[in-house]
Design an enzyme around this catalytic site. Structure first.
Site: not given
Length: 495
Positions: A331, A432
């Site tokens: 991320c 994620h």
């Protein structure tokens, strides 16, 4: 409304774990159970099926209860993003970025309504609510504006169990002190006390428990022995526990500990792999001799990139990557690995643009609209070719792959995610939960092992204990050590 609330004498005393255990226990008894936390301050978050963002702990508790997580289970989520500034998320979506004092002034007038709405909807849909408090209900400077502890208990009209951690010391003082600070009508709502994280002989503790019941007039419902809990932690207090030291010390994975680190639960699966050392890097002196450097998620990519440079760690990462070693970005960490980051609208910070680490042929442009979505895809190339993965994304803006760049993932919805370079040594993704996939994790770890002439690990090593088994064990843990008949009677109103 039938329910019970778990409050604590302090943060990190075990409220989330006990609430998770109750969610599973009552679900096993045939109730439709929902977790609830009015307001969560956490950088570990989760995306629901409908794209709403909630605290990770409520998603875990919903899973333990066997129900789909919804935004009503955590109507207010606060995500710190800078000095005294937090993103306020209401019913799963961005509401405002507010300074701490401003949020406090607006809490009662603007946040209490969404809390009540969520409680009302859950009361219609569920048989039992297991409600979790935050920190302590006895923070004198916060009590007037506190909507997550006693005010929630009164809105839902549920009894409260008070949890205290004996492992940190001073357990009797913390319980008596908490009760003394509560207002009389709040103290009357506390119907039971639970001692958590006990190591030792219960017979030696018993005189203290007898004194506590006599002093407070509140029954001690039981003493929970210390146990290693394999559920995702809620907040940064768990960071220091996310370190492993393997006797074999075969693979050294060093993770940059950003000031605004978020979704560090991504790293949990790495802690369970034999031969893997997982450790943090905060300063140059922490560098050591890693095999892999991981740039994790962050709530403020631009600020943490500047921090990385000031610490001298940006050059270390770049030099490490150029020396035939592996660098991974998740991320915000992935965003830093590109050539350039543009933030003309000041979405992340006051920094309009910044030079990235230059490890991947991408550039990133921040946008006000946040992408929160569950997604699936597959790895098209390198060591994990063909492996399917799934997880969720939480980020603003998008990465633009440059000419001849190779995506890390092809998404089922269409499009791509992430980027990969140097024949798979260097890669990054917005997804994620990528390490939660045993097939993906085994390919990656064994690729690292092969580079060090180590034999591959068997697939069984990566098949960690199922979450279902963990939740069942937690239910047995509270069933074996608490007086569940009293807990049930308290919940039913026979107090």
């Amino acid at each position: 409304m039938k329910g019970i609330m778990v409050q604590g004498t302090a943060s990190d005393v075990g409220k989330s774990v006990v609430a998770t255990a109750f969610c599973r226990l009552f679900a096993e008894e045939g109730y439709r159970v929902a977790p609830f936390k009015a307001q969560n301050m956490a950088l570990n978050s989760f995306v629901t099926v409908k794209g709403g963002e909630i605290g990770r702990s409520q998603a875990v508790q919903a899973e333990a209860a066997g129900v789909e997580p919804t935004v009503d289970m955590n109507p207010i989520l606060l995500k710190p993003k800078g000095e005294r500034i937090a993103e306020v998320i209401v019913h799963g979506y961005h509401y405002a970025d507010l300074e701490a004092g401003e949020y406090q002034r607006r809490t009662i007038s603007e946040m209490l309504g969404p809390v009540q709405e969520s409680l009302d909807r859950l009361a219609e849909e569920m048989d039992v609510l297991v409600i979790e408090g935050a920190g302590s209900p006895a923070e004198i400077n916060m009590k007037e504006r506190d909507i997550v502890n006693m005010r929630t208990a009164m809105l839902a009209d549920v009894p409260v169990l008070l949890i205290a951690d004996i492992d940190r010391g001073g357990v009797f003082a913390s319980i008596v002190g908490t009760l003394a600070i509560l207002d009389p009508h709040e103290r009357k709502r506390v119907k039971g006390i639970v001692i958590n994280k006990f190591r030792g002989d219960l017979a030696i503790l018993q005189p203290g428990l007898d004194w506590l019941e006599k002093e407070t007039g509140i029954p001690v419902l039981g003493v929970l022995p210390w146990r290693k809990v394999e559920i995702d932690p809620e907040d940064s207090l768990a960071l220091d526990r996310m370190v492993t030291s393997s006797p074999e010390k075969e693979i050294d994975i060093a993770v940059i500990r950003f000031p605004h680190i978020s979704n560090f639960t991504d790293l949990g699966p790495l802690m369970r792999i034999p031969g893997v050392d997982l450790r943090w890097i905060e300063k140059e002196k922490d560098w050591g001799e890693p095999d892999v450097v991981v740039l994790p998620g962050t709530k403020n990519t631009m600020a943490d990139l500047q921090w990385l440079m000031k610490q001298g760690l940006a050059e270390r990462v770049q030099g490490f990557a150029s020396s035939n070693r592996s660098v991974v970005g998740l991320c915000g960490g992935f965003q830093m690995m590109g050539h350039r980051l543009e933030d003309p609208e000041g979405v992340e910070d006051h920094i309009p643009s910044a030079k990235g680490l230059g490890l991947l042929p991408v550039h990133f442009h921040f946008e006000a609209k946040k992408r929160t979505v569950q997604t699936k895809g597959f790895v098209p190339s390198v060591w994990a070719q063909g492996v399917r993965v799934e997880g969720y994304e939480i980020h603003r803006g998008r990465a633009y792959l440059e000419e001849d760049a190779h995506p890390f993932l092809h998404l089922d919805e269409g499009g791509v995610d992430g980027a990969v370079a140097a024949e798979g040594r260097i890669w990054g993704t917005h997804l994620h939960g990528v390490f939660d996939q045993p097939a993906f994790l085994s390919r990656w770890i064994n690729e690292l092992r092969e580079k060090k002439n180590l034999p591959p690990l068997n697939e069984e090593v990566f098949m960690s204990k199922s979450k279902e088994a963990t939740y069942a064990e937690l239910a047995d843990w509270v069933r074996d050590h608490l007086d569940i008949e009293k807990v049930r009677a308290i919940m039913e109103g026979n107090r």
